[in-house]
Each structure stands twice: as structure tokens, then as C-alpha cells.
Scaffold this motif. Structure first.
Motif: not given
Length: 243
Positions: A32, A76-78, A80, A175, A178-179, A183-186
Motif C-alpha cells: 500500500r 486522493s487524501v493519502e 499511497e 462515491r 471510492k470503496y 485509504g481516504r478520498q474526497r
């Protein structure tokens, strides 16, 4: 002695085959994070498996720029790595929802990252008698295993352009996509017109002035000053050209 050697070698071969058959894919938590330098496919790095994702544009990718004014992005908020399998799963999920709920001619989906980075795996046997077959950390540079995309914080992963009436469907499709990622996404609604770099107000003002030239899904802005090109000169009356 020859018979013993043949029996032992065939037994070891059987152990190797059983271990290879029982070995599944590693969990993605192993790959990751960006730990190593970029390792792309090249003449030095051969035998790389093809990435799972082969299509990066879905929907009506050839519709001109003025058809789809609305655009939304997944960011992306990370920092990775995203596997090509995850990118393909996100593309399928987003495309399927948009086709079902908005229509196959109502959007243009674009995957904005490409899996250039090659993963490696140093396969270790974990069966009976494996300690006689492998050599620990000797020759630990692994074999190619798959491809991933290296993403940064704030980098756009997916973009969808559509008409304004389909804004809820676009955001819901992103949305769901995203799954498929770790990690995190906006999700971000763009202030620009479609996939262009022009804000909507600026785009409409330039369009009213006749200074926009369509360029596929983008536009070119004509400068108000500067030398005239040959095509513009050919449209002018001869009285304006002089001698």
C-alpha cells in the motif's frame, strides 16, 4: 546412489509444485505504501504482467466540450499506491452506475492515474522440507508481481463530466467507486467548465466574445492581440489588406 538422487530430486520438485499451487495473492497491505523508488517496465525490467485496467476512458469520450459542462473529481487524501486491479474495479463500478441511472450517452468517465510502477515478490516456501530448498536472504531481489499507480496527496484519481441535471448520479457513482480503493478520498465538484481549465463564468464570457476554438474535450483561447494567421487573413476583404 543414482536411484536415490533421482528419487530425492523428484520429491523436491513435487514439493515446489504443491507450494506454488497453494500460494494465493498477497494482501494489498504489503504494497500500500510508497517505500521504494519508481520501478517502471523497461528493457532492464522484463516479464512484467499486463495491468488489469486497459481502458481509461468510458462513456461518450468524443463528445465536444460544450455538451458536458458539469465535472466532478475523486481526489486522493493519502500518499499511497493503488493497484491496477483496484483501478479496474473502480472504473467498472462507476461506469455501471452511470449507465444504469443516467444513460450510456450522458457522461464521460476518465481514469486519471496509470499503473506504471512494478511490484516484486520474493516467494518463500512454507511447506515441509522447504528449509532445504530455499536460501533465506540470498538473492532476495524478487520477481515481478503486478503493477500499481503511485499517487500523491491532492492528486485526481477519477474525473466525470456530464450535464448539470446528472450531478446527483455523478457524485453517487464516484462515491461507490471510492470503496474499491484503500485509504481516504474526497469528492470535489469542479468550478471549471467540463475538463477545461476555464471557470464557467470565464468560459461563457469568452464564448460570447467568439474567442474559443473547440479542441476535442478542451478549448483553445484566441488572443485578442498579435499577428493574424493565414486563415484569418483570407477571410478579410481586400480593401482592408491594402497593397
Amino acid at each position: 546412489a543414482d536411484g536415490v538422487f533421482l528419487f530425492g530430486s523428484s520429491r523436491r520438485l513435487g514439493v515446489r509444485r504443491r507450494a506454488a499451487a497453494a500460494m494465493g495473492r498477497r494482501p494489498f497491505k504489503c504494497y500500500r505504501y510508497q517505500k521504494n523508488k519508481p520501478y517502471p517496465k523497461s528493457r532492464f525490467n522484463r516479464g512484467v504482467p499486463d495491468p488489469k485496467i486497459r481502458i481509461y476512458d468510458a462513456g461518450k469520450k468524443k463528445y465536444p466540450v460544450d455538451i458536458f459542462p458539469f465535472a466532478a473529481h475523486m481526489v486522493s487524501v493519502e500518499k499511497e499506491q493503488l493497484s491496477s486491479e483496484a483501478l479496474e474495479a473502480a472504473r467498472v463500478a462507476c461506469n455501471k452506475y452511470m449507465v444504469k441511472n443516467a444513460g450510456k450517452e450522458a457522461f464521460h468517465l476518465r481514469i486519471r492515474v496509470h499503473p506504471w510502477h512494478v511490484l516484486r515478490i520474493n516467494k518463500m516456501l512454507s511447506c515441509a522440507g522447504a528449509d532445504r530448498l530455499q536460501t533465506g536472504m540470498r538473492g532476495a531481489f524478487g520477481k515481478t508481481y503486478g503493477t500499481v499507480a503511485r499517487v500523491e496527496i491532492g492528486q485526481i484519481l477519477l474525473s466525470v463530466r456530464a450535464r448539470d441535471v446528472h450531478k446527483p448520479q455523478v457524485l453517487e457513482s464516484l462515491r461507490r467507486a471510492k470503496y474499491k480503493f484503500p485509504g481516504r478520498q474526497r469528492l470535489c465538484v469542479s468550478n471549471n467548465w467540463g475538463f477545461t481549465k476555464l471557470p464557467r463564468e470565464r468560459y461563457e464570457a469568452l464564448q460570447a466574445e467568439g474567442r474559443l476554438v473547440k479542441d476535442g474535450i478542451n478549448v483553445k483561447v484566441l488572443a485578442p492581440k498579435g499577428p493574424l494567421d493565414s486563415r484569418t487573413l483570407s477571410k478579410l476583404p481586400l480593401s482592408m489588406l491594402g497593397d
